[in-house]
Design a protein around this motif. Structure first.
Motif, mmCIF file in Angstrom:
data_model
loop_
_atom_site.group_PDB
_atom_site.id
_atom_site.type_symbol
_atom_site.label_atom_id
_atom_site.label_comp_id
_atom_site.label_asym_id
_atom_site.label_seq_id
_atom_site.Cartn_x
_atom_site.Cartn_y
_atom_site.Cartn_z
ATOM 1 N N ASP A 1 -2.118 -4.113 0.096
ATOM 2 C CA ASP A 1 -3.413 -3.708 0.647
ATOM 3 C C ASP A 1 -3.264 -3.078 2.027
ATOM 4 O OD1 ASP A 1 -4.723 -4.623 -1.601
ATOM 5 O OD2 ASP A 1 -5.063 -6.627 -0.765
ATOM 6 N N HIS B 1 0.599 12.506 -1.946
ATOM 7 C CA HIS B 1 0.006 12.176 -3.237
ATOM 8 C C HIS B 1 -1.432 11.710 -3.006
ATOM 9 C CE1 HIS B 1 -0.848 10.082 -7.012
ATOM 10 N NE2 HIS B 1 0.198 10.714 -7.544
ATOM 11 N N PRO B 2 -2.403 12.216 -3.759
ATOM 12 C CA PRO B 2 -3.805 11.860 -3.509
ATOM 13 C C PRO B 2 -4.115 10.383 -3.693
ATOM 14 C CG PRO B 2 -3.561 13.071 -5.582
ATOM 15 C CD PRO B 2 -2.251 13.183 -4.860
ATOM 16 N N GLY B 3 -3.263 9.666 -4.412
ATOM 17 C CA GLY B 3 -3.518 8.254 -4.637
ATOM 18 C C GLY B 3 -2.885 7.341 -3.615
ATOM 19 N N VAL B 4 -2.301 7.918 -2.545
ATOM 20 C CA VAL B 4 -1.604 7.113 -1.533
ATOM 21 C C VAL B 4 -2.313 7.245 -0.192
ATOM 22 C CG1 VAL B 4 0.551 6.804 -0.262
ATOM 23 C CG2 VAL B 4 0.607 7.321 -2.715
ATOM 24 N N ALA B 5 -2.703 6.091 0.361
ATOM 25 C CA ALA B 5 -3.311 6.083 1.689
ATOM 26 C C ALA B 5 -2.250 5.960 2.770
ATOM 27 C CB ALA B 5 -4.310 4.933 1.800
ATOM 28 N N ASP B 6 -1.224 5.161 2.510
ATOM 29 C CA ASP B 6 -0.145 4.997 3.473
ATOM 30 C C ASP B 6 1.080 4.477 2.723
ATOM 31 O OD1 ASP B 6 1.174 5.081 5.856
ATOM 32 O OD2 ASP B 6 -0.002 3.514 6.853
ATOM 33 N N ARG C 1 2.718 10.333 1.101
ATOM 34 C CA ARG C 1 1.341 10.474 1.587
ATOM 35 C C ARG C 1 0.678 11.751 1.098
ATOM 36 N NH1 ARG C 1 3.906 9.086 6.726
ATOM 37 N NH2 ARG C 1 3.855 6.796 6.944
ATOM 38 N N PRO D 1 -2.500 1.902 -1.766
ATOM 39 C CA PRO D 1 -3.249 2.848 -2.604
ATOM 40 C C PRO D 1 -4.488 3.376 -1.896
ATOM 41 C CG PRO D 1 -2.750 0.803 -3.798
ATOM 42 C CD PRO D 1 -2.467 0.554 -2.339
ATOM 43 N N ALA D 2 -4.836 4.606 -2.206
ATOM 44 C CA ALA D 2 -6.072 5.196 -1.692
ATOM 45 C C ALA D 2 -7.210 4.774 -2.606
ATOM 46 C CB ALA D 2 -5.961 6.717 -1.665
ATOM 47 N N GLY D 3 -8.284 4.260 -2.029
ATOM 48 C CA GLY D 3 -9.419 3.865 -2.846
ATOM 49 C C GLY D 3 -9.216 2.569 -3.582
#
Length: 615
Positions: A481, A423-428, A421, A449-451
């Motif tokens: 997702d 990592h900026p590209g990870v939402a969860d 988490r 993924p984030a975004g």
């Protein structure tokens, strides 16, 4: 004289007086008697004092398996301090976090290892060079030894932490002394040699060193690749080892391949995961003299809390984890801390004088796991589900929480998820264990993924490799997702564990590449990979780790290459050449080396039998 009255340092001192010429530690090239070990450790303890080490201090030890490692650990104790074992293969940030948590102001280690770990020079000290330099006159005597109190810290061993922070378990001198001195659960005499091969950050290593030295036996230091079963067997025979501790996963691997190591040893203790009855029976029937002990215990209870000597009759079903040992008490409780009847499943709570003091610098977590029971006293809640037979023998049934064991390592998925988490590209993220085969456990990461744009499994792997040790890096990856939830709003880990995941989500060569024709040697490698990974491999650019490979599966390939082609490849070389093509080239070089000789042109090596049908 009892172990708790003197502690292990006092026992070593006694053997140095009563059996000074008995072998204490050897790696096959360097050997120290008890008198020499005591002189070396006392001399280095003086060096530690000169560097400001005082009673109660923590000292980091960043060394490979070696004679100086044993000398250093004993010297730290005689200086009145406690040691913090560090793994050279761990990322530098993790080593720094462990030293900071333990409060270690000084670390003993080799120059290259210390530099790689980024430890400042003014906080480092080179190790004793085998001990000989301290064996002469003028060595401090016993009056300079700092005899530790029973409840003083002996070492701090780190385990995975659910909050993303590794937990430093403070093990006491009486905890280790009661475990190893004159054990009733395994035969250990002054004539024995205990194999020292486990990772120093794994609590089995403490048993390997101190069980030998607390009983007048010898430490047999294995210098082989610690993940090489062939090297382990050779070292056991070369060093004359008689007793060894094996993780359950390694035991299963050795048993399945009928390793010659069982023909060398007299006693084997197995622990870390549930023991396979089939593998235990295979080994016992082939080696009926072997004393096979199934050991269970968290680091918080000093390595082994319960044990059971396995016999053929135990292999009709899952072997039990046995009865409590060495002063440990075992209580099967419900969620309210009330004992449950025999045969009923409950959580195992452990007590007795061998419990650790708690988690260094984490009082809240210590209070949560180490509780004062109104009737049984201070107990440690293991989180393990067990049931007791009428005679008190315990059977293991799993966990009450998400903690898992993979290849002998205790893993809190939360620690991996926390790092992901960041990592900026990870939402969860959620990490679970999948078992594609009975002897194969793999960590699988499910990432949201984030975004909406997945950062890529390769990037996430690199992100974790810079923060976590190798055993905490997932073998396979999947992107989703959203994470599935249970009816009470928790992540549904059971559903995730059942989801099919192919490989790791990493393309084999960095880009999608159509399979091409393989050379005969590449085909041999690909076939061995297919067998180990239980999936078809037909691309020269396929990557072993990307396909879900890990160290134990790599061992299968390494051993098959040796058996089929007669080549020796270390695991380090294996992972340095992770593709089919690169590994085939490595094998080719090894074959050229084997077949070089008078009259054999370098470009025309004799073809191994395994290649004949490929031409």
């Amino acid at each position: 004289m009892t172990a708790t009255a003197t502690g292990v340092p006092g026992l070593v001192s006694r053997f140095a007086r009563t059996t000074p010429d008995a072998l204490a530690v050897t790696d096959g090239e360097t050997s120290l008697t008890y008198a020499q070990l005591a002189a070396a450790a006392r001399g280095f303890a003086g060096v530690l004092r000169e560097r400001g080490v005082r009673p109660g201090d923590a000292v980091g030890v960043l060394l490979p398996h070696s004679v100086p490692t044993v000398v250093t650990q004993l010297a730290v104790w005689w200086a009145g301090a406690h040691y913090v074992p560090l793994d050279p293969e761990h990322p530098a940030p993790r080593i720094a976090a462990m030293l900071d948590t333990a409060g270690a102001g000084l670390t003993v280690g080799g120059k290259d290892l210390l530099e790689t770990a980024g430890i400042p020079g003014d906080r480092t000290l080179p190790p004793p060079a085998g001990g000989a330099e301290y064996a002469g006159d003028g060595v401090p005597g016993r009056e300079d030894d700092c005899e530790p109190a029973p409840d003083a810290v002996a070492y701090v061993m780190f385990t995975s932490g659910s909050t993303g922070r590794p937990k430093g378990v403070a093990v006491t001198h009486q905890g280790i002394a009661r475990l190893v001195h004159q054990p009733q659960y395994v035969t250990l005499t002054p004539r024995d040699r205990v194999l020292f091969h486990s990772p120093v950050t794994f609590d089995a290593s403490a048993f390997e060193v101190w069980a030998a030295l607390a009983n007048g036996a010898a430490v047999a230091v294995s210098t082989a690749d610690r993940l090489s079963p062939a090297g382990l067997a050779r070292d056991a025979e070369r060093l004359g080892a008689t007793v060894a501790v094996l993780t359950t996963a390694l035991f299963h691997h050795l048993a399945a391949r009928r390793s010659p190591v069982f023909g060398v040893l007299r006693g084997v203790l197995v622990g870390g995961e549930a023991l396979s009855a089939q593998h235990a029976r295979t080994v016992l029937r082939a080696h009926p003299w072997l004393e096979l002990v199934n050991g269970y215990g968290p680091t918080e209870a000093t390595t082994f809390a319960t044990t059971h000597r396995i016999v053929d009759a135990d292999c009709e079903g899952p072997p039990p984890i046995g009865l409590p040992i060495a002063g440990t008490t075992a209580h099967v409780m419900d969620e309210h801390g009330t004992p449950v009847p025999s045969g009923t499943r409950g959580e195992l709570w452990l007590g007795g004088p061998r419990l650790a003091l708690g988690y260094v610098g984490q009082p809240a977590l210590t209070a949560e796991r180490f509780v004062d029971h109104p009737e049984a006293g201070r107990l440690y809640r293991t989180g393990d589900v067990v049931s007791a037979r009428p005679d008190g023998t315990l059977d293991f049934h799993g966990r009450t929480d998400d903690q898992v064991k993979v290849r002998g390592f205790r893993i809190e998925p939360g620690e991996i998820e926390h790092a992901l988490r960041e990592h900026p590209g990870v939402a969860d993220a959620a990490v679970v264990v999948q078992r594609p085969a009975p002897d194969d456990a793999r960590l699988v990461a499910f990432v949201v993924p984030a975004g909406g744009t997945a950062p890529g499994a390769g990037a996430l792997r690199a992100h974790l490799e810079g923060r976590l040790p190798a055993h905490l890096v997932p073998n396979a990856w999947a992107f989703t997702d959203a994470l599935p939830l249970t009816g009470v709003g928790k992540v549904d880990r059971r559903e995730l564990a059942g989801r099919p995941v192919q490989g790791s989500g990493l393309p084999a060569t960095g880009e999608d590449t159509a399979p091409g024709a393989l050379s005969p040697l590449q085909q041999v490698v690909a076939d061995l990979w297919s067998q180990a990974l239980d999936q078809s491999v037909d691309d020269a650019g396929a990557d072993f780790i990307a396909l879900g490979g890990h160290s134990l599966l790599a061992l299968c390939v390494v051993e098959d290459l040796r058996e089929d082609l007669g080549v020796e490849i270390s695991l380090a070389d294996f992972f340095a050449a992770p593709t089919v093509a690169a590994q085939a080239a490595l094998v080719e070089q090894a074959l050229l080396h084997i077949h070089e000789g008078p009259g054999t042109p370098h470009d025309q090596p004799a073809a191994p039998a395994a290649l004949e049908d490929r031409r």
